[in-house]
Write a protein that holds these residues in place. Structure first.
Motif, PDB file in Angstrom:
ATOM      1  N   ALA A 119      23.528   0.697 -40.705  1.00 53.57           N
ATOM      2  CA  ALA A 119      23.002   2.348 -41.271  1.00 53.57           C
ATOM      3  C   ALA A 119      21.885   2.130 -40.587  1.00 53.57           C
ATOM      4  O   ALA A 119      21.435   3.578 -40.602  1.00 53.57           O
ATOM      5  CB  ALA A 119      22.318   1.803 -43.006  1.00 53.57           C
ATOM      6  N   TYR A 120      21.331   1.898 -40.116  1.00 54.35           N
ATOM      7  CA  TYR A 120      20.423   2.164 -39.133  1.00 54.35           C
ATOM      8  C   TYR A 120      21.222   2.618 -37.374  1.00 54.35           C
ATOM      9  O   TYR A 120      20.023   3.950 -37.438  1.00 54.35           O
ATOM     10  CB  TYR A 120      19.426   0.891 -38.201  1.00 54.35           C
ATOM     11  CG  TYR A 120      18.403   1.543 -37.207  1.00 54.35           C
ATOM     12  CD1 TYR A 120      17.369   1.666 -37.412  1.00 54.35           C
ATOM     13  CD2 TYR A 120      18.624   1.304 -35.327  1.00 54.35           C
ATOM     14  CE1 TYR A 120      16.211   3.046 -36.446  1.00 54.35           C
ATOM     15  CE2 TYR A 120      17.552   1.914 -34.841  1.00 54.35           C
ATOM     16  CZ  TYR A 120      16.587   2.582 -35.049  1.00 54.35           C
ATOM     17  OH  TYR A 120      15.529   3.174 -33.945  1.00 54.35           O
ATOM     18  N   HIS A 123      21.954   6.415 -38.916  1.00 60.29           N
ATOM     19  CA  HIS A 123      19.908   6.982 -39.279  1.00 60.29           C
ATOM     20  C   HIS A 123      20.053   7.533 -37.577  1.00 60.29           C
ATOM     21  O   HIS A 123      19.800   9.002 -37.678  1.00 60.29           O
ATOM     22  CB  HIS A 123      19.283   6.441 -40.010  1.00 60.29           C
ATOM     23  CG  HIS A 123      17.767   6.906 -39.411  1.00 60.29           C
ATOM     24  ND1 HIS A 123      16.853   6.481 -38.183  1.00 60.29           N
ATOM     25  CD2 HIS A 123      17.031   7.503 -39.827  1.00 60.29           C
ATOM     26  CE1 HIS A 123      16.115   6.871 -38.036  1.00 60.29           C
ATOM     27  NE2 HIS A 123      16.182   8.138 -39.816  1.00 60.29           N
ATOM     28  N   CYS A 127      20.366  11.617 -37.681  1.00 59.42           N
ATOM     29  CA  CYS A 127      18.381  12.437 -37.041  1.00 59.42           C
ATOM     30  C   CYS A 127      18.074  12.846 -36.190  1.00 59.42           C
ATOM     31  O   CYS A 127      17.770  13.717 -36.036  1.00 59.42           O
ATOM     32  CB  CYS A 127      17.515  11.867 -38.239  1.00 59.42           C
ATOM     33  SG  CYS A 127      18.651  10.455 -39.759  1.00 59.42           S
ATOM     34  N   LEU A 213      16.227  -1.072 -46.336  1.00 57.25           N
ATOM     35  CA  LEU A 213      16.336  -0.508 -45.013  1.00 57.25           C
ATOM     36  C   LEU A 213      17.187   0.267 -45.087  1.00 57.25           C
ATOM     37  O   LEU A 213      17.757   1.405 -44.831  1.00 57.25           O
ATOM     38  CB  LEU A 213      16.608  -1.486 -44.003  1.00 57.25           C
ATOM     39  CG  LEU A 213      15.179  -2.634 -43.597  1.00 57.25           C
ATOM     40  CD1 LEU A 213      14.812  -3.480 -42.777  1.00 57.25           C
ATOM     41  CD2 LEU A 213      14.018  -1.169 -42.982  1.00 57.25           C
ATOM     42  N   ILE A 214      18.966  -0.300 -45.799  1.00 59.24           N
ATOM     43  CA  ILE A 214      20.140   0.747 -46.038  1.00 59.24           C
ATOM     44  C   ILE A 214      19.324   2.281 -46.086  1.00 59.24           C
ATOM     45  O   ILE A 214      19.608   3.341 -46.159  1.00 59.24           O
ATOM     46  CB  ILE A 214      21.074  -0.290 -46.475  1.00 59.24           C
ATOM     47  CG1 ILE A 214      21.486  -0.669 -45.339  1.00 59.24           C
ATOM     48  CG2 ILE A 214      22.258   0.605 -46.544  1.00 59.24           C
ATOM     49  CD1 ILE A 214      22.869  -1.897 -45.939  1.00 59.24           C
ATOM     50  N   SER A 217      17.354   4.073 -44.450  1.00 63.55           N
ATOM     51  CA  SER A 217      17.733   5.576 -44.158  1.00 63.55           C
ATOM     52  C   SER A 217      19.087   6.024 -44.126  1.00 63.55           C
ATOM     53  O   SER A 217      19.020   7.531 -43.789  1.00 63.55           O
ATOM     54  CB  SER A 217      18.786   3.718 -43.226  1.00 63.55           C
ATOM     55  OG  SER A 217      18.313   2.970 -42.116  1.00 63.55           O
ATOM     56  N   TYR A 218      19.065   5.938 -45.969  1.00 64.61           N
ATOM     57  CA  TYR A 218      20.355   6.559 -46.332  1.00 64.61           C
ATOM     58  C   TYR A 218      19.774   8.190 -46.867  1.00 64.61           C
ATOM     59  O   TYR A 218      19.871   8.939 -47.454  1.00 64.61           O
ATOM     60  CB  TYR A 218      21.328   6.560 -47.283  1.00 64.61           C
ATOM     61  CG  TYR A 218      22.573   5.864 -46.640  1.00 64.61           C
ATOM     62  CD1 TYR A 218      23.592   6.299 -45.754  1.00 64.61           C
ATOM     63  CD2 TYR A 218      22.582   4.717 -46.095  1.00 64.61           C
ATOM     64  CE1 TYR A 218      24.604   6.675 -45.191  1.00 64.61           C
ATOM     65  CE2 TYR A 218      24.254   4.273 -45.320  1.00 64.61           C
ATOM     66  CZ  TYR A 218      24.796   5.183 -45.109  1.00 64.61           C
ATOM     67  OH  TYR A 218      26.488   4.607 -44.473  1.00 64.61           O
ATOM     68  N   ILE A 221      18.564   9.887 -44.060  1.00 61.25           N
ATOM     69  CA  ILE A 221      20.452  10.469 -43.839  1.00 61.25           C
ATOM     70  C   ILE A 221      21.023  12.029 -44.187  1.00 61.25           C
ATOM     71  O   ILE A 221      21.715  13.191 -44.036  1.00 61.25           O
ATOM     72  CB  ILE A 221      21.641   9.490 -43.305  1.00 61.25           C
ATOM     73  CG1 ILE A 221      21.785   9.144 -42.556  1.00 61.25           C
ATOM     74  CG2 ILE A 221      22.931  10.634 -43.429  1.00 61.25           C
ATOM     75  CD1 ILE A 221      22.334   7.350 -41.920  1.00 61.25           C
ATOM     76  N   CYS A 241      29.289   7.915 -41.866  1.00 63.73           N
ATOM     77  CA  CYS A 241      28.870   7.435 -42.227  1.00 63.73           C
ATOM     78  C   CYS A 241      29.221   6.855 -43.791  1.00 63.73           C
ATOM     79  O   CYS A 241      29.203   6.004 -44.726  1.00 63.73           O
ATOM     80  CB  CYS A 241      27.901   7.330 -42.686  1.00 63.73           C
ATOM     81  SG  CYS A 241      27.194   8.792 -43.601  1.00 63.73           S
TER      82      CYS A 241
END
Length: 314
Positions: A119-120, A123, A127, A213-214, A217-218, A221, A241
């Motif tokens: 996920a990072y 991101h 981003c 954290l996911i 991140s989203y 995103i 993603c």
């Protein structure tokens, strides 16, 4: 619980869903087919990510790790399931049970962390696209994958050791397909308060923190995608993603149901069915999702297959 006289347990019997004998053959065939699809799909993803130079990126490096993890996980859990469905009852040694638990817990924990790492990666790619090659350099993404495995293995080793050193009071029938930690804790006749605390802390570290954290991140995103002017650009950004997000929902949905819901003394049929989904269905769907929803993977698969067809013709 008070600790009394008990005899040492040298083996366990796995009897998951054996109360439904009429379903055993159907479950055997179904799990065997899904196991073969999982092995084929995940192996194919690993092979094409190695052979196709266009896929030598952090995202596909992490995807290769995920596919290898799924192969190992299914190979450690599905064969015992198949034996249970075919013969109804299967014994496993004490050491074998401990090894099965440490492997399945370790791989499951690793996948939790690895999905957050992926996920990072998405991101940063969406981003900060211009700085993506600099931020996600080879040293960083290799270390991130390595630490995912290390964290998963250490937490698994801790939980397994703390469980297997406790007395089982001669009760050695596990109402599950594998040596799953929740099913084993129900057989212990001594105080498991420390184990419950360790599991609660582990659930926070391995399940909740990566999931948070996911989610964060989203959020970033989605914010970046909405700022893209063209509809085509938004569609392309989201497609990079969407496969990962689908896998996260499938994996964490099963994991949260299994490990975060209130515990009962007896293993319910629903627990066994969710365990079956967690251990069989999700690893099978992962390569299918990434293949169907990823243009680069589909093109790489076509390229590899066409190359092999030309070799066969010659």
């Amino acid at each position: 619980m008070e600790m009394g006289n008990y005899s040492a347990v040298t083996e366990f019997f796995l009897v998951g869903l054996s109360q439904y004998p009429e379903l055993q053959f159907c479950l055997f065939v179904l799990c065997l087919i899904m196991y073969m699809i999982s092995l084929l799909g995940n192996s194919l993803l690993i092979i094409i990510s190695i052979l196709d130079s266009r896929l030598h990126t952090p995202m596909y490096f992490f995807l290769g790790n995920l596919s290898f993890l799924d192969i190992c996980y299914t190979s450690s859990s599905i064969p015992p399931m198949l034996i249970i469905f075919r013969f109804g009852r299967k014994s496993i040694s004490f050491i074998g049970c401990a090894l099965q638990m440490v492997v399945s817990l370790g791989l499951g924990s690793t996948e939790c962390v690895l999905l957050a790492v992926m996920a990072y990666d998405r991101h940063v790619a969406i981003c900060n696209p211009l700085r993506y090659p600099i931020i996600m350099n080879r040293v960083l993404y290799v270390h991130m994958a390595a630490w995912s495995w290390i964290i998963g293995c250490l937490t698994s080793l801790l939980q397994t050791v703390m469980t297997m050193i406790l007395p089982f009071c001669g009760n050695n029938v596990i109402n599950h397909f594998t040596c799953e930690i929740l099913a084993l804790l129900k057989l212990i006749c001594s105080d498991i308060a420390i184990n419950v605390i360790i599991m609660a802390v582990t659930n926070i570290v391995i399940l909740m923190i990566p999931l948070l954290l996911i989610f964060i991140s989203y959020v970033f995103i989605l914010s970046s995608i909405l700022k893209i002017n063209s509809a085509e650009g938004r569609k392309k950004a989201f497609s990079t993603c969407s496969a990962h997000l689908t896998v996260v929902i499938l994996f964490y949905g099963s994991a949260l149901f299994m490990y975060m819901k209130p515990k009962s003394k007896d293993t319910n049929t629903s627990d066994e069915i969710v365990g079956l989904s967690y251990g069989v269905v999700t690893p099978m769907l992962n390569p299918i999702i990434y293949s169907l929803r990823n243009k680069e993977v589909k093109e790489a698969v076509k390229k590899v297959l066409s190359r092999h067809l030309r070799l066969l013709k010659t």
